[in-house]
Design a protein around this motif. Structure first.
Motif, PDB file in Angstrom:
ATOM      1  N   MET A   1      60.701  58.877   1.487  1.00 15.69           N
ATOM      2  CA  MET A   1      61.679  58.322   0.570  1.00 15.69           C
ATOM      3  C   MET A   1      61.092  58.289  -0.837  1.00 15.69           C
ATOM      4  O   MET A   1      59.908  58.030  -0.997  1.00 15.69           O
ATOM      5  N   THR A   2      61.930  58.519  -1.809  1.00  9.85           N
ATOM      6  CA  THR A   2      61.473  58.454  -3.194  1.00  9.85           C
ATOM      7  C   THR A   2      62.227  57.359  -3.939  1.00  9.85           C
ATOM      8  O   THR A   2      63.260  56.872  -3.468  1.00  9.85           O
ATOM      9  N   LEU A   3      61.704  57.001  -5.068  1.00 10.80           N
ATOM     10  CA  LEU A   3      62.370  56.033  -5.933  1.00 10.80           C
ATOM     11  C   LEU A   3      63.818  56.445  -6.154  1.00 10.80           C
ATOM     12  O   LEU A   3      64.151  57.634  -6.099  1.00 10.80           O
ATOM     13  N   ALA A   4      64.653  55.456  -6.430  1.00  6.85           N
ATOM     14  CA  ALA A   4      66.044  55.713  -6.788  1.00  6.85           C
ATOM     15  C   ALA A   4      66.400  54.801  -7.955  1.00  6.85           C
ATOM     16  O   ALA A   4      65.799  53.736  -8.131  1.00  6.85           O
ATOM     17  N   LEU A   5      67.368  55.228  -8.744  1.00  3.33           N
ATOM     18  CA  LEU A   5      67.861  54.445  -9.866  1.00  3.33           C
ATOM     19  C   LEU A   5      69.306  54.085  -9.591  1.00  3.33           C
ATOM     20  O   LEU A   5      70.075  54.928  -9.121  1.00  3.33           O
ATOM     21  N   ALA A   6      69.678  52.839  -9.852  1.00  5.61           N
ATOM     22  CA  ALA A   6      71.057  52.394  -9.669  1.00  5.61           C
ATOM     23  C   ALA A   6      71.559  51.768 -10.965  1.00  5.61           C
ATOM     24  O   ALA A   6      70.813  51.062 -11.654  1.00  5.61           O
ATOM     25  N   LEU A   7      72.815  52.038 -11.272  1.00  4.53           N
ATOM     26  CA  LEU A   7      73.467  51.477 -12.454  1.00  4.53           C
ATOM     27  C   LEU A   7      74.591  50.566 -11.988  1.00  4.53           C
ATOM     28  O   LEU A   7      75.494  51.003 -11.277  1.00  4.53           O
ATOM     29  N   TYR A   8      74.533  49.313 -12.400  1.00  7.00           N
ATOM     30  CA  TYR A   8      75.562  48.351 -12.030  1.00  7.00           C
ATOM     31  C   TYR A   8      76.706  48.413 -13.036  1.00  7.00           C
ATOM     32  O   TYR A   8      76.525  48.086 -14.210  1.00  7.00           O
ATOM     33  N   GLU A   9      77.854  48.875 -12.585  1.00  7.78           N
ATOM     34  CA  GLU A   9      79.074  48.932 -13.397  1.00  7.78           C
ATOM     35  C   GLU A   9      78.805  49.381 -14.832  1.00  7.78           C
ATOM     36  O   GLU A   9      79.093  48.660 -15.790  1.00  7.78           O
ATOM     37  N   PRO A  10      78.237  50.565 -15.012  1.00 10.20           N
ATOM     38  CA  PRO A  10      77.881  51.003 -16.372  1.00 10.20           C
ATOM     39  C   PRO A  10      79.092  51.079 -17.297  1.00 10.20           C
ATOM     40  O   PRO A  10      80.176  51.483 -16.886  1.00 10.20           O
ATOM     41  N   ASP A  11      78.883  50.665 -18.547  1.00 13.52           N
ATOM     42  CA  ASP A  11      79.938  50.654 -19.570  1.00 13.52           C
ATOM     43  C   ASP A  11      79.996  51.947 -20.358  1.00 13.52           C
ATOM     44  O   ASP A  11      81.065  52.352 -20.804  1.00 13.52           O
TER      45      ASP A  11
END
Length: 152
Positions: A1-11
């Motif tokens: 598994m590798t790092l992941a990036l998540a965006l919470y409700e991006p504007d």
């Protein structure tokens, strides 16, 4: 598994597109937690992501609850990147399977999401400044996380 990036409700489509491009170039997945403040095919998103969007592993989650179902099924740690973080990103010990969560540009994340995070980190700033651009902060944190975990 590798790092992941998540965006919470991006504007801002351009910030999300910039981070999608970064994820494509770094071999990471990008998780967009809906609702986003722009449609999936937004011109600003496509312009910022350029031709890298076709190479980006972008997963959309209908809500934070759906995102949490995915994250928990993968047994991944949630690292919230926030101006209210207790630990500087350079002092935090990243793991290769962490999911780094960036909040909404206009409002960050709600308290319930702060509580759901396994860790809360911040990019140190000089006194009197409010926050960095989310794409810039995300890139700085990704760079440190990849350095620590031996990623690209």
């Amino acid at each position: 598994m590798t790092l992941a990036l998540a965006l919470y409700e991006p504007d801002i489509a351009q910030n999300a597109g910039t981070l999608a491009r970064a994820c494509a170039c770094l071999g990471l997945s990008l998780h967009i937690i809906e609702p986003a403040g722009f449609p999936a095919g937004d011109a600003g998103f496509r312009r910022a992501g350029m031709d890298y969007l076709d190479r980006a592993a972008i997963l959309r989650h209908a809500s934070f609850a759906r995102f949490e179902e995915w994250r928990r099924s993968e047994a991944r740690r949630l690292v919230l990147c926030t101006t209210r973080g207790a630990v500087a990103h350079t002092a935090f010990a990243f793991a290769p399977d962490d999911v780094l969560l960036l909040g909404r540009e206009s409002a960050g994340v709600p308290e319930a999401i702060h509580a759901a995070a396994n860790a809360r980190i911040r990019v140190p700033q000089v006194e009197g400044t409010r926050s960095l651009n989310v794409a810039l902060a995300g890139a700085m944190i990704l760079g440190e996380a990849l350095r620590q975990t031996g990623g690209i």
